[in-house]
Design a protein around this motif. Structure first.
Motif, PDB file in Angstrom:
ATOM      1  N   PHE A   1       0.885  -1.158   0.000  1.00  8.11           N
ATOM      2  CA  PHE A   1       0.000   0.000   0.000  1.00  8.11           C
ATOM      3  C   PHE A   1       0.929   1.215   0.000  1.00  8.11           C
ATOM      4  O   PHE A   1       1.741   1.383   0.904  1.00  8.11           O
ATOM      5  CB  PHE A   1      -0.862  -0.130   1.250  1.00  8.11           C
ATOM      6  CG  PHE A   1      -1.606   1.066   1.763  1.00  8.11           C
ATOM      7  CD1 PHE A   1      -1.325   2.379   1.403  1.00  8.11           C
ATOM      8  CD2 PHE A   1      -2.632   0.860   2.671  1.00  8.11           C
ATOM      9  CE1 PHE A   1      -2.026   3.443   1.926  1.00  8.11           C
ATOM     10  CE2 PHE A   1      -3.339   1.923   3.215  1.00  8.11           C
ATOM     11  CZ  PHE A   1      -3.020   3.215   2.841  1.00  8.11           C
TER      12      PHE A   1
ATOM     13  N   ASP B   1      -7.510   0.283   5.736  1.00  6.59           N
ATOM     14  CA  ASP B   1      -8.844   0.213   6.317  1.00  6.59           C
ATOM     15  C   ASP B   1      -9.264   1.643   6.644  1.00  6.59           C
ATOM     16  O   ASP B   1      -8.651   2.253   7.519  1.00  6.59           O
ATOM     17  CB  ASP B   1      -8.790  -0.653   7.583  1.00  6.59           C
ATOM     18  CG  ASP B   1     -10.168  -1.038   8.076  1.00  6.59           C
ATOM     19  OD1 ASP B   1     -11.159  -0.507   7.539  1.00  6.59           O
ATOM     20  OD2 ASP B   1     -10.258  -1.872   8.986  1.00  6.59           O
ATOM     21  N   PRO B   2     -10.200   2.264   5.940  1.00  7.94           N
ATOM     22  CA  PRO B   2     -11.255   1.682   5.092  1.00  7.94           C
ATOM     23  C   PRO B   2     -11.018   1.714   3.560  1.00  7.94           C
ATOM     24  O   PRO B   2     -11.988   1.613   2.817  1.00  7.94           O
ATOM     25  CB  PRO B   2     -12.462   2.548   5.442  1.00  7.94           C
ATOM     26  CG  PRO B   2     -11.900   3.894   5.768  1.00  7.94           C
ATOM     27  CD  PRO B   2     -10.502   3.682   6.260  1.00  7.94           C
TER      28      PRO B   2
HETATM   29  N1  GLY Z   1      -6.586   3.988   6.194  1.00 10.03           N
HETATM   30  C1  GLY Z   1      -5.194   4.049   6.410  1.00 10.03           C
HETATM   31  C2  GLY Z   1      -4.556   2.790   6.793  1.00 10.03           C
HETATM   32  O1  GLY Z   1      -5.143   1.734   6.705  1.00 10.03           O
HETATM   33  O2  GLY Z   1      -3.402   2.819   7.197  1.00 10.03           O
END
Ligand code: GLY
Ligand code: AMP
Length: 416
Positions: free
Chosen positions: A269, A290-291
């Motif tokens: 990510f 998440d999310p």
């Molecule tokens: N929404 C950011 C993370 O999952 O790190």
């Protein structure tokens, strides 16, 4: 096929929901899961935690594949542990997980392989850190090196604030070791984007871009949270931005993974900052967001299980990841008081009748009732032909859901 899915958030509910769509899947054990996974097709919650206990469960229950949601088990080496027992698992090994687990490790990696990122210094000595800060431009960003549950980053608006942050991290040790080393970083101004991707260590296939809304209040005000809502695709991720991302961030990252001999068959990510002077990498995470997952997977047309299996077999280059030509919006409903203290145990109503998809996060199923159990309680995802349609739909759908103290932002996906 029997799958063990580690984690308990909205992300894991979305992963379970997507994997269950593959007809090969007979059963998904969610460890520990939540009130949503308890009700999801083919899923069963199992109360186990800890890498050794998960390994034992996988062996005793003839698990064919383990999928890991959160970063902690990955950073603690769950992939190495399962591989020693020849069990199939999807995720990076302990060394590769340091790309998320240690900010100094990941910054040094970015620098070594020419990944575009903010200027920085790494310090384990407080006096030297203070000296460095004295010469930095303000605002300056101070980050705890280790995992700090999303709370280890402070954007300091003055030298005094920077020095008191260093005191908190390094002398008062508020993160119990994780802030003993710090990264001090140049502040970048721009808009953020999340790009989740899958890798087998040979290729990286990016997913549709997304955008988180991290602060608790409308207009991006107030404390940072785990994420109060997401949209996908991210409207700021133009063709030009995606090209810069591939050239300046994705390709050099893959080269680094290969040259450092990391065993990375999992999700990367990329947390991006899109600035006037280019596209910068803020951070790597080695798992789904998440999310972000709650908008990315509903838009994914490809079979997620097939992609995971291809990654494990180092055969991703033969695959393509397809997404619907549509937009998605997820609104998180939180408990009153989150991200500070909050009460739990309230009954949640309206989830069965809500249209769109409701992904549970901090919920539990008790005597047939769905109860609140965490800060971020659930997310409502809707899809539309345009972002506007998706967000209007999501806001309409969340209206039918209720629990005591329900709070959600009213401006998710509002692009100014
Ligand atoms: N929404 C950011 C993370 O999952 O790190
Ligand atoms: P990180 O965990 O490194 O992604 O940092 C958490 C959040 O802090 C990011 O999502 C940004 O909103 C913010 N942030 C981190 N680094 C910087 C930076 N160099 N400049 C501006 N904002 C930053």
């Amino acid at each position: 096929m029997k799958i063990l899915l580690v984690g308990s958030g909205g992300r894991e509910h979305a992963i379970a929901w997507k994997l269950a769509q593959n007809s090969k899947v007979e059963k998904i054990y969610c460890a520990p899961g939540n009130g949503g996974t308890a009700l999801e097709d083919k899923c069963e919650n199992v109360k186990i935690s800890g890498n050794e206990n998960l390994l034992q469960f996988a062996k005793e229950n003839n698990i064919d594949l383990t999928v890991v949601g959160p970063e902690n088990p990955l950073c603690e080496g769950i992939v190495d542990l399962f591989k020693e027992s020849n069990l199939k698992i999807f995720g990076p090994d302990k060394k590769a997980a340091m790309l998320e687990g240690s900010k100094s490790f990941s910054k040094d990696f970015m620098k070594k392989y020419g990944v575009k990122t903010a200027e920085y210094g790494v310090f384990s000595n407080k006096e030297e850190a203070i000296k460095y800060v004295e010469n930095c431009e303000i605002p300056v960003v101070i980050k705890a090196d280790g995992l700090a549950a999303g709370k280890g980053v402070v954007i300091c608006e003055s030298k005094e604030e920077a020095i008191s942050t260093l005191e908190d991290f390094m002398s008062k040790d508020i993160f119990k070791g994780a802030g003993q080393r710090v990264v001090i970083e140049e502040f970048l101004e721009g808009v953020e984007a999340s790009i989740l991707s899958i890798t087998d260590g040979k290729v990286v296939l990016p997913f549709v871009s997304s955008k988180d809304h991290k602060q608790i209040f409308d207009g991006n005000k107030g404390a940072n949270t785990g994420g109060m809502g997401t949209i996908a695709p991210n409207p700021y991720c133009t063709e030009e931005v995606l090209k810069a991302f591939e050239a300046d961030i994705m390709k050099p990252t893959l080269k680094g993974i290969q040259e450092e001999d990391m065993d990375f068959k999992g999700i990367i990510f990329f947390g991006l900052m899109i600035c006037k002077k280019g596209v910068y990498l803020l951070e790597y995470n080695v798992r789904m967001g998440d999310p972000e997952t709650e908008v990315v997977l509903p838009l994914m047309e490809s079979d997620f299980l097939e992609l995971i299996e291809a990654a494990i077999e180092e055969n991703l280059s033969s695959k393509e990841v397809k997404f619907k030509n549509a937009s998605a919006c997820c609104i998180i409903a939180a408990s009153k008081g989150y991200p500070g203290s909050y009460e739990v145990g309230f009954e949640i109503t309206g989830t069965e009748t809500a249209t769109g998809k409701v992904f549970s996060a901090g919920t539990e199923l008790k005597e047939g009732k769905l109860l609140t159990k965490g800060g971020r309680v659930l997310g409502v995802t809707s899809i539309g032909e345009s972002l506007e349609e998706a967000r209007n739909c999501a806001y309409k759908n969340i209206e039918s859901i209720d629990f005591e103290g329900i709070y959600y932002r009213k401006d998710i996906g509002e692009i100014k």
